[in-house]
Design a protein around this motif. Structure first.
Motif, PDB file in Angstrom:
ATOM      1  N   HIS A 171      14.235   0.186  19.040  1.00 43.36           N
ATOM      2  CA  HIS A 171      15.471  -0.296  17.761  1.00 43.36           C
ATOM      3  C   HIS A 171      15.145   1.475  18.051  1.00 43.36           C
ATOM      4  CE1 HIS A 171      16.224  -4.027  17.814  1.00 43.36           C
ATOM      5  NE2 HIS A 171      14.816  -4.337  17.660  1.00 43.36           N
ATOM      6  N   MET A 172      14.407   2.322  16.985  1.00 50.00           N
ATOM      7  CA  MET A 172      14.736   4.014  17.125  1.00 50.00           C
ATOM      8  C   MET A 172      13.909   4.593  18.243  1.00 50.00           C
ATOM      9  SD  MET A 172      15.362   3.289  14.034  1.00 50.00           S
ATOM     10  CE  MET A 172      15.129   4.805  13.255  1.00 50.00           C
ATOM     11  N   GLY A 173      13.618   4.529  19.305  1.00 52.46           N
ATOM     12  CA  GLY A 173      13.000   4.818  19.897  1.00 52.46           C
ATOM     13  C   GLY A 173      12.099   5.656  19.832  1.00 52.46           C
ATOM     14  N   LYS A 174      11.305   5.674  18.800  1.00 47.72           N
ATOM     15  CA  LYS A 174      10.109   6.709  17.971  1.00 47.72           C
ATOM     16  C   LYS A 174       8.453   5.610  18.759  1.00 47.72           C
ATOM     17  CE  LYS A 174      12.349   8.495  14.789  1.00 47.72           C
ATOM     18  NZ  LYS A 174      12.729   8.847  13.721  1.00 47.72           N
ATOM     19  N   VAL A 175       8.040   6.797  19.221  1.00 52.84           N
ATOM     20  CA  VAL A 175       6.476   6.409  19.048  1.00 52.84           C
ATOM     21  C   VAL A 175       5.726   6.210  17.885  1.00 52.84           C
ATOM     22  CG1 VAL A 175       3.883   6.573  20.065  1.00 52.84           C
ATOM     23  CG2 VAL A 175       5.767   7.563  21.514  1.00 52.84           C
ATOM     24  N   VAL A 176       5.158   4.920  17.865  1.00 54.82           N
ATOM     25  CA  VAL A 176       5.646   4.544  15.853  1.00 54.82           C
ATOM     26  C   VAL A 176       3.009   4.067  16.433  1.00 54.82           C
ATOM     27  CG1 VAL A 176       6.970   3.193  15.331  1.00 54.82           C
ATOM     28  CG2 VAL A 176       5.740   1.843  16.676  1.00 54.82           C
ATOM     29  N   GLY A 177       3.058   4.151  17.570  1.00 51.98           N
ATOM     30  CA  GLY A 177       1.342   3.927  17.221  1.00 51.98           C
ATOM     31  C   GLY A 177       0.692   4.037  18.739  1.00 51.98           C
ATOM     32  N   GLY A 220      -2.253   3.717  14.154  1.00 51.46           N
ATOM     33  CA  GLY A 220      -0.690   3.618  14.071  1.00 51.46           C
ATOM     34  C   GLY A 220       0.017   5.579  13.980  1.00 51.46           C
ATOM     35  N   ASN A 221       1.006   5.537  14.295  1.00 51.58           N
ATOM     36  CA  ASN A 221       1.325   6.953  14.093  1.00 51.58           C
ATOM     37  C   ASN A 221       2.276   7.757  13.025  1.00 51.58           C
ATOM     38  OD1 ASN A 221       2.116   9.575  14.925  1.00 51.58           O
ATOM     39  ND2 ASN A 221       3.605   9.528  16.576  1.00 51.58           N
ATOM     40  N   LEU A 240       0.335  -0.870  -0.003  1.00 52.62           N
ATOM     41  CA  LEU A 240      -0.187  -0.261  -0.035  1.00 52.62           C
ATOM     42  C   LEU A 240       1.093   0.744   0.024  1.00 52.62           C
ATOM     43  CD1 LEU A 240      -2.386  -1.119   2.745  1.00 52.62           C
ATOM     44  CD2 LEU A 240      -2.592  -1.245   0.238  1.00 52.62           C
ATOM     45  N   SER A 241       0.734   2.258  -0.224  1.00 53.87           N
ATOM     46  CA  SER A 241       0.837   3.323  -0.784  1.00 53.87           C
ATOM     47  C   SER A 241       0.877   4.340   0.854  1.00 53.87           C
ATOM     48  CB  SER A 241       1.378   4.599  -2.068  1.00 53.87           C
ATOM     49  OG  SER A 241      -0.303   4.629  -1.986  1.00 53.87           O
ATOM     50  N   ALA A 242       1.906   5.292   0.523  1.00 49.26           N
ATOM     51  CA  ALA A 242       2.094   5.588   2.138  1.00 49.26           C
ATOM     52  C   ALA A 242       1.136   6.910   1.705  1.00 49.26           C
ATOM     53  CB  ALA A 242       2.560   5.913   2.662  1.00 49.26           C
ATOM     54  N   GLY A 243       0.442   8.312   2.349  1.00 51.25           N
ATOM     55  CA  GLY A 243      -0.429   9.489   2.271  1.00 51.25           C
ATOM     56  C   GLY A 243       0.687  10.729   3.063  1.00 51.25           C
ATOM     57  N   ALA A 244      -0.026  10.937   3.311  1.00 50.34           N
ATOM     58  CA  ALA A 244       0.752  12.041   3.280  1.00 50.34           C
ATOM     59  C   ALA A 244       1.309  12.151   5.178  1.00 50.34           C
ATOM     60  CB  ALA A 244       0.030  13.688   3.522  1.00 50.34           C
ATOM     61  N   ALA A 245       1.902  12.353   5.345  1.00 47.42           N
ATOM     62  CA  ALA A 245       2.751  11.828   7.032  1.00 47.42           C
ATOM     63  C   ALA A 245       1.275  12.711   7.998  1.00 47.42           C
ATOM     64  CB  ALA A 245       3.706  12.281   7.544  1.00 47.42           C
ATOM     65  N   HIS A 246       0.906  12.044   8.934  1.00 41.88           N
ATOM     66  CA  HIS A 246      -0.151  13.097   9.937  1.00 41.88           C
ATOM     67  C   HIS A 246      -0.438  11.385  10.815  1.00 41.88           C
ATOM     68  CE1 HIS A 246      -2.880  10.844   7.439  1.00 41.88           C
ATOM     69  NE2 HIS A 246      -4.024  10.573   8.560  1.00 41.88           N
ATOM     70  N   ALA A 247      -0.876  12.077  11.999  1.00 40.99           N
ATOM     71  CA  ALA A 247      -1.164  11.244  13.005  1.00 40.99           C
ATOM     72  C   ALA A 247      -2.896  10.811  12.415  1.00 40.99           C
ATOM     73  CB  ALA A 247      -1.114  11.362  14.293  1.00 40.99           C
ATOM     74  N   THR A 248      -2.581   9.996  12.543  1.00 38.05           N
ATOM     75  CA  THR A 248      -4.379   8.794  12.396  1.00 38.05           C
ATOM     76  C   THR A 248      -4.538   8.816  13.770  1.00 38.05           C
ATOM     77  OG1 THR A 248      -2.768   6.536  11.464  1.00 38.05           O
ATOM     78  CG2 THR A 248      -4.998   6.774  12.182  1.00 38.05           C
ATOM     79  N   ASP A 249      -5.983   9.961  13.424  1.00 40.66           N
ATOM     80  CA  ASP A 249      -7.190  10.513  14.210  1.00 40.66           C
ATOM     81  C   ASP A 249      -7.546   9.453  15.212  1.00 40.66           C
ATOM     82  OD1 ASP A 249      -6.371  12.984  13.086  1.00 40.66           O
ATOM     83  OD2 ASP A 249      -8.164  12.839  12.313  1.00 40.66           O
ATOM     84  N   ARG A 250      -7.494  10.015  16.317  1.00 40.87           N
ATOM     85  CA  ARG A 250      -8.293   9.033  17.524  1.00 40.87           C
ATOM     86  C   ARG A 250     -10.062   9.002  17.038  1.00 40.87           C
ATOM     87  NH1 ARG A 250     -10.718  10.324  22.148  1.00 40.87           N
ATOM     88  NH2 ARG A 250      -9.373  12.572  22.599  1.00 40.87           N
ATOM     89  N   VAL A 251     -10.858   7.617  17.156  1.00 41.45           N
ATOM     90  CA  VAL A 251     -12.336   7.646  16.308  1.00 41.45           C
ATOM     91  C   VAL A 251     -12.463   6.377  17.333  1.00 41.45           C
ATOM     92  CG1 VAL A 251     -13.874   7.859  14.707  1.00 41.45           C
ATOM     93  CG2 VAL A 251     -11.537   8.704  14.658  1.00 41.45           C
ATOM     94  N   ASN A 252     -13.493   6.847  17.970  1.00 41.09           N
ATOM     95  CA  ASN A 252     -14.068   5.953  19.083  1.00 41.09           C
ATOM     96  C   ASN A 252     -15.229   5.054  17.926  1.00 41.09           C
ATOM     97  OD1 ASN A 252     -15.956   4.153  20.997  1.00 41.09           O
ATOM     98  ND2 ASN A 252     -16.564   5.649  21.702  1.00 41.09           N
ATOM     99  N   LYS A 253     -14.502   3.626  17.778  1.00 35.16           N
ATOM    100  CA  LYS A 253     -14.749   3.125  16.878  1.00 35.16           C
ATOM    101  C   LYS A 253     -15.744   1.569  17.760  1.00 35.16           C
ATOM    102  CE  LYS A 253     -13.195   4.653  12.734  1.00 35.16           C
ATOM    103  NZ  LYS A 253     -14.047   4.457  11.805  1.00 35.16           N
ATOM    104  N   CYS A 254     -15.344   1.922  18.951  1.00 35.55           N
ATOM    105  CA  CYS A 254     -16.247   0.956  19.988  1.00 35.55           C
ATOM    106  C   CYS A 254     -17.453   0.699  19.778  1.00 35.55           C
ATOM    107  CB  CYS A 254     -15.908   1.487  20.913  1.00 35.55           C
ATOM    108  SG  CYS A 254     -13.530   0.582  20.969  1.00 35.55           S
TER     109      CYS A 254
END
Length: 150
Positions: A52-58, A77-78, A22-36
Motif C-alpha cells: 500500500h505504501m510501496g516502501k521496504v519495511v523489512g 524490520g527496516n 513498545l516505544s520506538a527508538g530513533a529511526a535506523h535500519a535494524t542491523d543485519r547480525v548473524n544469529k544463525c
C-alpha cells in the motif's frame, strides 16, 4: 496459498494474544547480525514491502551452512522506513515440503524473528517474512519460492 497460510497464522496470533505496546527508538535500519551461528554464511537479503505504501519495511536474511546442508532465515524490520511498534515473523521450508518452520507469532518481536532452519542440501527453499508496524496499521508480507538453492 503460501501468503494466505503465513497471514492466517500471524492473524490468529494477533487475535489470541494481542500486542504489547513498545516505544520506538530513533529511526535506523535494524542491523543485519548473524544469529544463525558462525558456520552459517550470509547469502542474500530479500525485501519485505508494504504494497500500500510501496516502501521496504523489512528484510529476510538467508544464511547457509555448506557443512550440514541447513539454511537459516531471519526477518528484521527496516526502522529507517517504519516507526512505532513492530510485529515480526519468519517462515522457511524446503521447496515442495508441506510444513513450514516459523518464528514470531505470539512473541511480539520488535527487532527480528528467527533464526529458523530448514535442511535443503541439493535443493531449494521457500521462505517468507512479515512486518506489522505504526501501531500495526502498516503491514508488509512477502513469500519467496525457490529463491535460494544449496
Amino acid at each position: 496459498m503460501i501468503k494466505k497460510h503465513l497471514a492466517a497464522v500471524l492473524a490468529a496470533t494477533v487475535l489470541a494474544g494481542g500486542f504489547v505496546g513498545l516505544s520506538a527508538g530513533a529511526a535506523h535500519a535494524t542491523d543485519r547480525v548473524n544469529k544463525c551461528g558462525s558456520a552459517y554464511a550470509f547469502k542474500k537479503s530479500w525485501n519485505i514491502t508494504d504494497d500500500h505504501m510501496g516502501k521496504v519495511v523489512g528484510f529476510i536474511d538467508i544464511y547457509y551452512n555448506s557443512g550440514n546442508g541447513y539454511n537459516c532465515a531471519i526477518t528484521r524490520g527496516n526502522d529507517a522506513t517504519v516507526t512505532g511498534q513492530h510485529k515480526i515473523g519468519v517462515e522457511i521450508r524446503r521447496s515442495g515440503d508441506a510444513n513450514w518452520i516459523g518464528d514470531g507469532p505470539g512473541h511480539n518481536y520488535t527487532q527480528y524473528a528467527g533464526p529458523v532452519y530448514a535442511y535443503a542440501k541439493g535443493a531449494c527453499i521457500d521462505f517468507g517474512g512479515e512486518v506489522s508496524y505504526n501501531e500495526f496499521t502498516g503491514h508488509g508480507l512477502d513469500i519467496y519460492s525457490s529463491q535460494h538453492c544449496g
